[in-house]
Each structure stands twice: as C-alpha cells, then as structure tokens.
Design an enzyme around this catalytic site. Structure first.
Site, mmCIF file in Angstrom:
data_model
loop_
_atom_site.group_PDB
_atom_site.id
_atom_site.type_symbol
_atom_site.label_atom_id
_atom_site.label_comp_id
_atom_site.label_asym_id
_atom_site.label_seq_id
_atom_site.Cartn_x
_atom_site.Cartn_y
_atom_site.Cartn_z
ATOM 1 N N CYS A 116 0.590 -0.964 0.142
ATOM 2 C CA CYS A 116 0.126 0.110 -0.439
ATOM 3 C C CYS A 116 0.653 1.291 0.303
ATOM 4 O O CYS A 116 0.369 2.576 -0.193
ATOM 5 C CB CYS A 116 -0.920 -0.507 1.176
ATOM 6 S SG CYS A 116 -1.700 -1.361 1.097
ATOM 7 N N HIS A 256 -3.286 7.057 3.603
ATOM 8 C CA HIS A 256 -3.738 5.208 2.949
ATOM 9 C C HIS A 256 -4.800 5.423 3.270
ATOM 10 O O HIS A 256 -5.172 5.429 4.610
ATOM 11 C CB HIS A 256 -2.722 4.396 3.272
ATOM 12 C CG HIS A 256 -3.009 3.094 2.765
ATOM 13 N ND1 HIS A 256 -3.527 3.091 2.025
ATOM 14 C CD2 HIS A 256 -4.073 1.766 4.146
ATOM 15 C CE1 HIS A 256 -3.977 1.484 1.832
ATOM 16 N NE2 HIS A 256 -3.866 0.497 2.534
ATOM 17 N N ASN A 286 -10.244 -0.440 0.520
ATOM 18 C CA ASN A 286 -8.495 -0.059 0.770
ATOM 19 C C ASN A 286 -7.831 -0.853 -0.540
ATOM 20 O O ASN A 286 -8.101 -2.177 -0.746
ATOM 21 C CB ASN A 286 -7.849 -1.123 1.821
ATOM 22 C CG ASN A 286 -6.457 -0.419 1.962
ATOM 23 O OD1 ASN A 286 -5.614 -0.282 0.901
ATOM 24 N ND2 ASN A 286 -5.662 -1.489 3.410
HETATM 25 N N1 ACO Z 1 -17.902 -9.440 10.732
HETATM 26 C C1 ACO Z 1 -18.142 -9.885 11.938
HETATM 27 N N2 ACO Z 1 -16.946 -10.170 12.946
HETATM 28 C C2 ACO Z 1 -15.801 -9.911 12.442
HETATM 29 C C3 ACO Z 1 -15.206 -9.833 11.001
HETATM 30 C C4 ACO Z 1 -16.286 -9.610 10.021
HETATM 31 N N3 ACO Z 1 -16.060 -8.808 8.814
HETATM 32 N N4 ACO Z 1 -13.787 -10.091 11.125
HETATM 33 C C5 ACO Z 1 -13.526 -9.624 12.597
HETATM 34 N N5 ACO Z 1 -15.370 -10.192 13.013
HETATM 35 C C6 ACO Z 1 -14.669 -10.804 14.963
HETATM 36 C C7 ACO Z 1 -13.591 -11.390 14.926
HETATM 37 O O1 ACO Z 1 -13.482 -12.612 14.045
HETATM 38 C C8 ACO Z 1 -13.658 -11.506 16.239
HETATM 39 O O2 ACO Z 1 -14.624 -12.190 17.498
HETATM 40 P P1 ACO Z 1 -14.006 -13.266 18.301
HETATM 41 O O3 ACO Z 1 -14.159 -11.888 19.567
HETATM 42 O O4 ACO Z 1 -15.122 -13.639 18.666
HETATM 43 O O5 ACO Z 1 -12.589 -13.464 17.825
HETATM 44 C C9 ACO Z 1 -14.378 -9.719 16.530
HETATM 45 O O6 ACO Z 1 -15.028 -9.420 15.107
HETATM 46 C C10 ACO Z 1 -12.984 -8.639 16.631
HETATM 47 O O7 ACO Z 1 -11.782 -8.955 15.994
HETATM 48 P P2 ACO Z 1 -10.926 -7.992 16.632
HETATM 49 O O8 ACO Z 1 -9.242 -8.310 15.299
HETATM 50 O O9 ACO Z 1 -10.184 -7.773 17.292
HETATM 51 O O10 ACO Z 1 -11.479 -7.025 15.666
HETATM 52 P P3 ACO Z 1 -10.630 -5.037 15.265
HETATM 53 O O11 ACO Z 1 -11.393 -4.319 16.168
HETATM 54 O O12 ACO Z 1 -9.431 -5.136 15.973
HETATM 55 O O13 ACO Z 1 -10.928 -4.901 14.089
HETATM 56 C C11 ACO Z 1 -10.437 -5.159 12.041
HETATM 57 C C12 ACO Z 1 -10.037 -5.993 12.922
HETATM 58 C C13 ACO Z 1 -11.195 -3.937 11.402
HETATM 59 C C14 ACO Z 1 -8.939 -5.951 10.580
HETATM 60 C C15 ACO Z 1 -8.793 -3.675 12.850
HETATM 61 O O14 ACO Z 1 -8.226 -5.100 12.863
HETATM 62 C C16 ACO Z 1 -8.195 -3.209 11.099
HETATM 63 O O15 ACO Z 1 -8.629 -3.024 11.350
HETATM 64 N N6 ACO Z 1 -6.578 -3.542 11.359
HETATM 65 C C17 ACO Z 1 -6.075 -2.690 10.712
HETATM 66 C C18 ACO Z 1 -6.503 -3.501 9.087
HETATM 67 C C19 ACO Z 1 -5.913 -2.849 7.884
HETATM 68 O O16 ACO Z 1 -6.359 -2.127 7.859
HETATM 69 N N7 ACO Z 1 -5.169 -3.813 6.994
HETATM 70 C C20 ACO Z 1 -4.976 -2.846 5.772
HETATM 71 C C21 ACO Z 1 -3.612 -1.959 5.996
HETATM 72 S S1 ACO Z 1 -2.602 -1.806 5.114
HETATM 73 C C22 ACO Z 1 -2.995 -2.646 3.677
HETATM 74 O O17 ACO Z 1 -3.280 -1.731 3.082
HETATM 75 C C23 ACO Z 1 -1.441 -3.657 3.170
#
Ligand code: ACO
Length: 329
Positions: A116, A256, A286
């Site tokens: 990215c 980003h 993204n």
């Molecule tokens: N729908 C419903 N529930 C979900 C989903 C979904 N799509 N995805 C995950 N969950 C669940 C998980 O399984 C977890 O359940 P559990 O507690 O029973 O295990 C719960 O939601 C919480 O999961 P977390 O990972 O703790 O959720 P978080 O609040 O951290 O949000 C997220 C997850 C949105 C992915 C966040 O961590 C994030 O934004 N991270 C950065 C991701 C990113 O930007 N990546 C790319 C950037 S760099 C690039 O572009 C290459």
C-alpha cells in the site's frame, strides 16, 4: 540550485471499476454484517473489477485521465513507474502493459512493489530521476486488483479491500517546489503481519497450496492497526520536520485509505481535525497502492487545490513499508 531540480504534479487521474459490492452483498458470502463493517472500518462499499479487467487496464484508464488533466500527449512520457502487488503477470511488468495501452512509446517502464506504500515510493523514485534530469516527464501509477488475492471466505480480510487505480504525472516546473520532501521507512521483521505467503518462489503454486489459499492476503488485523497508526504518525511528523513546516500549514492530508479508525487515531495524535483529511474509503475500501493515488486525484478535483497549497500524503503497507510526502501544489 535546488529550485531548478524540483518535481511538480502536472496532472492526476483515477479509475474505479463500475461494479459496486455493498456490505449487504458480503453478508450473503461470509458471517458478517453491515453494522460491524461500518463501525470497525468505515467502509460501506467497494469496487470490483470485471473478470477480464486487468490491473494494467485500470492503470491505463487512470493514466489516460491524468494525461488529459495535465494536457500532454502520451509521447511526452519518458518513464512509467507502476506500483502494484497484483501485477497482470510476474513479468512483463505492468508498466510495460500500460505503455502499450496508452501509446507511450518513448517511456522506460518498471514496477515498484511496496504494497500500500507503493505509490509514494514510486513518486519519490520519480522525483529523484527528475532531480538529476529535469527534462523527464514521469507517469506514476498506483493500481491494484486486490479482489484476485482476497480470500472471499475469510471475513477478517475480505470486507476490507477493493480494486482501482490512480495516476499522477510529474515534471519539473520552474518556480514550483513540487514534492518538497519524502520520509520513508521499512521494517522487514514484521513481514508476517500482512502478506501473501503463496504463489511466489517461497511457496510456488501447487494444487495443495491453492487448496490452502496460500496466495491470498493473510493479516494480523490488530498488529497491522497498531503499526499503521505508529508509522503514519511518525513519518508525517518527520516529513513536516524535514520540510520545516507545521501541520497547521497543511491544506489537506491524504492518507492511505485502510480504515477510518486508523485515520481518526492519526488525526488525534497529529492534533488536527478529521475535516483536513480527504477520505473515500467509505466508497472504495482499501485499494492498496491505488488508494492514496485515487484520493489525491479526487481531492485535487473536488477541493479545488490552488498553486502553493501544501498537501501531506501518508501511507502504510505490508513489508512493512511506510512513507509521507509533503507536496506543494
Ligand atoms: N464481521 C464480523 N465479525 C468479524 C469480522 C467481520 N468482517 N472480522 C472479524 N470479526 C470478528 C473477529 O473474529 C473477532 O471475533 P472474536 O472476538 O469472536 O474472536 C471480533 O470480530 C473482533 O475482532 P478484532 O480483530 O479484535 O477486531 P478489531 O476491532 O481489531 O477490528 C480490523 C478488526 C477492522 C481488521 C482492525 O484490526 C483493522 O482495521 N486492522 C487494520 C487492517 C488494515 O488496515 N489492513 C490493511 C492495511 S495496510 C494495507 O493496506 C496493505
């Protein structure tokens, strides 16, 4: 004389595929819901390229829009640098495909791989070429068809990504400072928090690893989130310091477009209002290397940038890689 060696943005363009995939559609594919996706990420919909629409098709469309915006002919392009992690093929490089599609027969073409962060890495490479040869006109593209490397059965990742392309044309402009500075960094130790383990030389495509979906995006969301906030804040501050500027002198911040919460956390740490950020992740998700390039084009067209306006671009991606650039419009 530094002023004669600057690289300015002459024009921008972008392309988004027509097909819109809403959160409601994802609800039918994996165990997720619109409310979870919107509150955790800010994303409402994303664009998905057609089955025969390649990364270079999208890149070429963005390039044509940038050429038109800059008011120049493809023959004037001396170099094409395409940032992508979803090239049409391992080789030839995607920039070569774009060259043929837009008729830029005079261009030297190569790709940059920095996930990215790729678009800002490519912009900085272009700036350095122009600094040593001000006659160069360089087309920089960020383009990705992430839908081809998303695991559509993994709710942790499939809700986040989309397809698209953005482009900018850089050339020396007398009296303009253009890209004033870029702060860049990488940390290969954290290569396993956001990566595609299969399909390359480490795990070549076999029937077995296709069934394990190794050639799809694997991500530790929490760690990615933490690192994204840290590195984007630090590189923004570093770039501002290098440019001898403060955040309140910046007209627009173009980050980003990964996650609204990441951008909110950056805004808080930089002590700047969210209104200063150009955001489109609600509509496109993204789009990796394309994200900041599309947002730059959109911001330039809708926010009516004036000569002299100062723009801060800041990115983060797998590698890990990150960068921030301060640009005078
Ligand atoms: N729908 C419903 N529930 C979900 C989903 C979904 N799509 N995805 C995950 N969950 C669940 C998980 O399984 C977890 O359940 P559990 O507690 O029973 O295990 C719960 O939601 C919480 O999961 P977390 O990972 O703790 O959720 P978080 O609040 O951290 O949000 C997220 C997850 C949105 C992915 C966040 O961590 C994030 O934004 N991270 C950065 C991701 C990113 O930007 N990546 C790319 C950037 S760099 C690039 O572009 C290459």
């Amino acid at each position: 004389m530094l002023s004669s060696l600057s690289a300015s943005i002459l024009g921008t363009g972008s392309y988004l595929p027509e097909r819109i995939m809403t959160n409601a559609e994802l609800e039918k594919m994996v165990d997720t819901n619109d409310e979870w996706i919107r509150t955790r990420t800010g994303i409402q919909e994303r664009r998905i390229a057609g089955p025969s629409e390649t990364t270079s098709d999208m890149a070429a469309a963005a390039a044509r829009a940038a050429l038109e915006n800059a008011g120049i002919d493809a023959q004037e392009i001396s170099m094409i640098i395409c940032a992508t992690v979803t090239p049409d093929m391992f080789f030839p490089n995607t920039a070569c495909f774009v060259q043929t599609k837009i008729g830029a027969t005079q261009a030297v073409c190569f790709d940059v791989s920095a996930a990215c962060s790729g678009f800002l890495y490519a912009m900085e490479i272009a700036r350095q070429f122009i600094a040593s040869d001000p006659s160069k006109t360089i087309l920089v593209i960020g383009a990705d068809k992430l839908s081809t490397i998303v695991n559509w059965e993994d709710r942790n990742t499939c809700v986040l990504f989309g397809d698209g392309a953005g482009a900018a044309i850089l050339r020396h402009r007398e009296g303009g400072r253009g890209i004033i500075t870029t702060s860049m960094g990488s940390d290969g130790k954290l290569n396993n928090i956001l990566y595609t383990p299969g399909g390359g030389s480490a795990a070549p495509t076999t029937l077995e690893n296709v069934s394990q979906k190794l050639a799809t995006i694997h991500m530790n969301g929490r760690e990615t989130y933490k690192q994204a906030v840290k590195s984007m804040v630090e590189s923004s501050l570093q770039a501002l310091k290098q440019a001898d500027l403060t955040i309140d002198q910046i007209t627009c911040i173009i980050p980003h477009q990964a996650n609204l919460r990441i951008i909110e956390a950056i805004a808080t740490r930089l002590n700047v209002s969210l209104n200063h950020f150009h955001l489109n992740l609600d509509r496109y998700g993204n789009t990796s290397a394309a994200a900041v390039a599309i947002a730059l084009d959109e911001a330039a067209r809708t926010r009516n940038f004036q000569r002299g306006d100062l723009i801060l671009l800041v990115v983060f991606g797998g590698g890990l890689t990150w960068a921030a650039s301060v640009v005078e419009w």
